[in-house]
Design an enzyme around this catalytic site. Structure first.
Site, PDB file in Angstrom:
ATOM      1  N   GLU A  35      33.710  15.516 -14.608  1.00  0.00           N
ATOM      2  CA  GLU A  35      33.500  15.063 -13.127  1.00  0.00           C
ATOM      3  C   GLU A  35      34.774  13.892 -12.978  1.00  0.00           C
ATOM      4  O   GLU A  35      34.615  12.712 -12.751  1.00  0.00           O
ATOM      5  CB  GLU A  35      32.382  14.221 -12.787  1.00  0.00           C
ATOM      6  N   HIS A  56      28.986  13.537 -18.828  1.00  0.00           N
ATOM      7  CA  HIS A  56      27.888  12.927 -19.294  1.00  0.00           C
ATOM      8  C   HIS A  56      26.841  14.044 -19.469  1.00  0.00           C
ATOM      9  O   HIS A  56      26.908  15.088 -18.913  1.00  0.00           O
ATOM     10  CB  HIS A  56      26.974  11.762 -18.667  1.00  0.00           C
ATOM     11  N   ASP A  81      28.360  13.504  -3.579  1.00  0.00           N
ATOM     12  CA  ASP A  81      27.905  13.588  -4.932  1.00  0.00           C
ATOM     13  C   ASP A  81      26.372  13.694  -4.671  1.00  0.00           C
ATOM     14  O   ASP A  81      25.572  12.710  -4.625  1.00  0.00           O
ATOM     15  CB  ASP A  81      28.379  12.401  -5.706  1.00  0.00           C
ATOM     16  N   ASP A  93       0.811  -1.436   0.124  1.00  0.00           N
ATOM     17  CA  ASP A  93      -0.161  -0.034   0.151  1.00  0.00           C
ATOM     18  C   ASP A  93       0.835   1.373   0.066  1.00  0.00           C
ATOM     19  O   ASP A  93       0.283   2.445  -0.029  1.00  0.00           O
ATOM     20  CB  ASP A  93      -0.959   0.263   1.167  1.00  0.00           C
ATOM     21  N   ASP A 121      23.983  18.007 -10.706  1.00  0.00           N
ATOM     22  CA  ASP A 121      24.900  16.793 -10.437  1.00  0.00           C
ATOM     23  C   ASP A 121      26.059  17.386  -9.985  1.00  0.00           C
ATOM     24  O   ASP A 121      27.117  17.648 -10.978  1.00  0.00           O
ATOM     25  CB  ASP A 121      24.821  15.945 -11.696  1.00  0.00           C
ATOM     26  N   HIS A 141      29.480   4.290  -6.330  1.00  0.00           N
ATOM     27  CA  HIS A 141      28.229   4.405  -6.000  1.00  0.00           C
ATOM     28  C   HIS A 141      27.784   4.116  -4.670  1.00  0.00           C
ATOM     29  O   HIS A 141      26.716   3.406  -4.543  1.00  0.00           O
ATOM     30  CB  HIS A 141      27.456   3.718  -7.124  1.00  0.00           C
ATOM     31  N   ARG A 147      36.346  13.246  -6.127  1.00  0.00           N
ATOM     32  CA  ARG A 147      36.127  13.694  -7.261  1.00  0.00           C
ATOM     33  C   ARG A 147      35.343  14.991  -7.277  1.00  0.00           C
ATOM     34  O   ARG A 147      35.056  15.666  -6.245  1.00  0.00           O
ATOM     35  CB  ARG A 147      34.837  12.908  -7.731  1.00  0.00           C
ATOM     36  N   GLU A 173      32.909  17.610  -9.457  1.00  0.00           N
ATOM     37  CA  GLU A 173      31.925  17.372 -10.632  1.00  0.00           C
ATOM     38  C   GLU A 173      31.238  18.726 -10.633  1.00  0.00           C
ATOM     39  O   GLU A 173      30.794  19.374  -9.629  1.00  0.00           O
ATOM     40  CB  GLU A 173      30.976  16.270 -10.320  1.00  0.00           C
ATOM     41  N   HIS A 193      36.243   5.998 -14.466  1.00  0.00           N
ATOM     42  CA  HIS A 193      35.068   6.180 -15.118  1.00  0.00           C
ATOM     43  C   HIS A 193      35.089   7.173 -16.004  1.00  0.00           C
ATOM     44  O   HIS A 193      36.471   7.780 -16.281  1.00  0.00           O
ATOM     45  CB  HIS A 193      33.927   6.856 -13.801  1.00  0.00           C
ATOM     46  N   HIS A 224      21.541  11.241 -16.179  1.00  0.00           N
ATOM     47  CA  HIS A 224      22.422  10.616 -17.323  1.00  0.00           C
ATOM     48  C   HIS A 224      21.459  10.906 -18.573  1.00  0.00           C
ATOM     49  O   HIS A 224      20.796  10.090 -18.640  1.00  0.00           O
ATOM     50  CB  HIS A 224      22.854   9.013 -17.416  1.00  0.00           C
ATOM     51  N   TYR A 229      40.653   7.827  -7.153  1.00  0.00           N
ATOM     52  CA  TYR A 229      40.380   6.882  -5.805  1.00  0.00           C
ATOM     53  C   TYR A 229      41.414   5.983  -5.692  1.00  0.00           C
ATOM     54  O   TYR A 229      41.670   4.827  -6.553  1.00  0.00           O
ATOM     55  CB  TYR A 229      39.187   6.365  -6.150  1.00  0.00           C
TER      56      TYR A 229
HETATM   57  N1  GLY Z   1      25.737  11.280  -9.856  1.00  0.00           N
HETATM   58  C1  GLY Z   1      25.680  10.390 -10.844  1.00  0.00           C
HETATM   59  C2  GLY Z   1      26.806  10.740 -11.732  1.00  0.00           C
HETATM   60  O1  GLY Z   1      27.946  11.501 -11.384  1.00  0.00           O
HETATM   61  O2  GLY Z   1      27.020  10.391 -12.858  1.00  0.00           O
HETATM   62 MN    MN Z   2      27.475  13.057  -9.728  1.00  0.00          MN
HETATM   63 MN    MN Z   3      27.627  12.888 -13.116  1.00  0.00          MN
END
Ligand code: GLY
Ligand code: MN
Ligand code: MN
Length: 434
Positions: free
Chosen positions: A378, A348, A254, A33, A265, A237, A399, A401, A344, A355, A382
């Site tokens: 970004e 993006h 992040d 519910d 982001d 993540h 990071r 970004e 990474h 994304h 690490y």
């Molecule tokens: N927060 C997701 C990314 O940085 O792509």
């Molecule tokens: Mn991000």
């Molecule tokens: Mn991002």
């Protein structure tokens, strides 16, 4: 009305004698519910602005006549007392600037009429099984009724390539919302930095960020917020956000606000106690150098690949200089040695989806940046707690970004207001009153 204009822009690009269908999202239940907060499908939102579940949008240029039609839930006193207000069929035409509206309960039989005699149907197959079956069954009805002079469309097309090209280049309305999403996201990070201190839990910083988002009218983060302190910053993540923040730890956050359908982001990494250790500062400065060097390639005509190559070059040089990599730049780049520490991509597209949609290649080639695109930038480094390097580097994860709008002659950093030079971060944090 922006939505009406977008519908016309799309209709002007589809083949003649087409009907284009988009389904809204539905309520998704999380447990008995209780449902997840409703979030409209981005394509549907982009073309209609309509925020209710269980609706369908139909666009048609069949026989040269352009029209937009909304199928939605009808007004229902009892249902609305229980579940909330509905726009209703009668109000939909004026409110949504469509040409007609119908009760969604009659969708199938109405679609039989709308699709009869069209040559092409555009529909995003594969996103929702029940919706796929609905469209297929309408086509089946038309195919099996030639004796009633019904004529089924003969081609099924995907509307997404056309629509997502539109979504890739942000219009003024979108840019004003993206600036606001960026601004609220900046405020969330500022608040987290102000509240940071050793001994609190990561989720308490998450709470401060979300407080700022909600207080500013962003009803949801655009994605699961990451607050990782110490070694957790090395988990890309990480969203558990459940550990105590130790003294001398770096905190990687992040997090971005979603404001009226548009995402921010942002990542910032800062020392929990307001002061970087020398090793943290060296890695931080290297990531920042890579980001600033790559940013110079975020201009019309250049590509994300070119910017990314620049970031890799700076990071590779820096890691060699710090003794984390050995050998020459060429040797390391040849074998992608940076991937051990920077695993990474550089960025993006950003928009209604964090994304965001849009092709990164065109005709097999890397696609050039164009004015109106919004992207993240970004880079990160690490160094795992068990990495085969001097232990003084262990567990450092950084990071940085930002969100960048490509302009006609360069770029604009939408998140520029948020501190990122290491000295400025220390000053900001030490000057905070919390
Ligand atoms: N927060 C997701 C990314 O940085 O792509
Ligand atoms: Mn991000
Ligand atoms: Mn991002």
């Amino acid at each position: 009305m922006v939505y009406q204009q977008r519908r016309l822009t799309l209709l002007n690009q589809v083949k003649p004698d087409s009907v284009v269908l988009f389904a809204a999202n539905q309520i998704v239940y999380r447990n008995n519910d209780a449902n997840f907060p409703f979030r409209q499908h981005s394509d549907f939102w982009y073309l209609s602005g309509f925020q209710e579940p269980d609706a369908w949008l139909l666009l048609s240029n069949k026989h040269g006549k352009q029209e937009s039609v909304m199928f939605c839930l009808p007004n229902d006193k009892l249902a609305e007392i229980w579940h909330g207000r509905r726009l209703g069929v009668d109000n939909a035409v004026a409110e949504l600037a469509v040409d007609a509206a119908h009760d969604v309960a009659n969708l199938q039989e109405k679609l039989v009429d709308y699709l009869d005699g069209a040559e092409h149907v555009y529909f995003s197959l594969g996103e929702n099984k029940a919706n796929d079956e609905c469209v297929m069954s309408v086509l089946e009805v038309l195919r099996s009724a030639p004796k009633q002079s019904k004529l089924a469309p003969t081609s099924l097309c995907d509307p997404r390539p056309l629509l997502h090209e539109m979504r890739l280049i942000k219009d003024e309305h979108e840019l004003s919302l993206m600036r606001k999403a960026a601004q609220i996201s900046v405020q969330g990070h500022q608040r987290a930095m102000r509240f940071s201190r050793p001994g609190i839990y990561e989720y308490q910083l998450e709470a401060e960020i979300h407080h700022e988002f909600l207080m500013s009218g962003a009803r949801s983060p655009a994605y699961g917020s990451i607050v990782g302190a110490g070694d957790n910053a090395c988990i890309l993540h990480y969203t558990e956000n459940s550990d105590i923040i130790q003294d001398n730890a770096l905190v990687l956050i992040d997090a971005g606000a979603e404001y009226q359908g548009y995402a921010g982001d942002i990542t910032r990494t800062f020392p929990a106690n307001g002061q970087f250790t020398p090793e943290q500062k060296q890695i931080y400065q290297l990531v920042l150098d890579a980001q600033l060097a790559a940013l110079e390639w975020y201009r019309p005509g250049f590509t994300l690949q070119q910017a990314s190559d620049k970031a890799i070059e700076v990071i590779t040089d820096g890691l060699i200089e710090l003794g984390i990599l050995s050998g020459t730049r060429e040797e390391n780049i040849q074998v992608n040695a940076h991937r051990e520490y920077y695993m990474h991509g550089l960025g993006h597209y950003l928009g209604m989806d964090v994304h965001d949609v849009g092709d990164y290649k065109k005709d097999g080639q890397d696609r050039a940046f164009a004015a109106g695109m919004v992207l993240t930038i970004e880079p990160g480094i690490y160094i795992a707690p068990d990495a085969d390097v001097d232990p003084k580097w262990h567990g450092i994860g950084v990071r940085i970004e930002d969100n960048v709008l490509i302009t006609s002659d360069g770029y604009e950093v939408l998140t520029a207001e948020l501190v990122k030079e290491p000295d400025a971060i220390e000053q900001f944090m030490q000057g905070s009153t919390q």
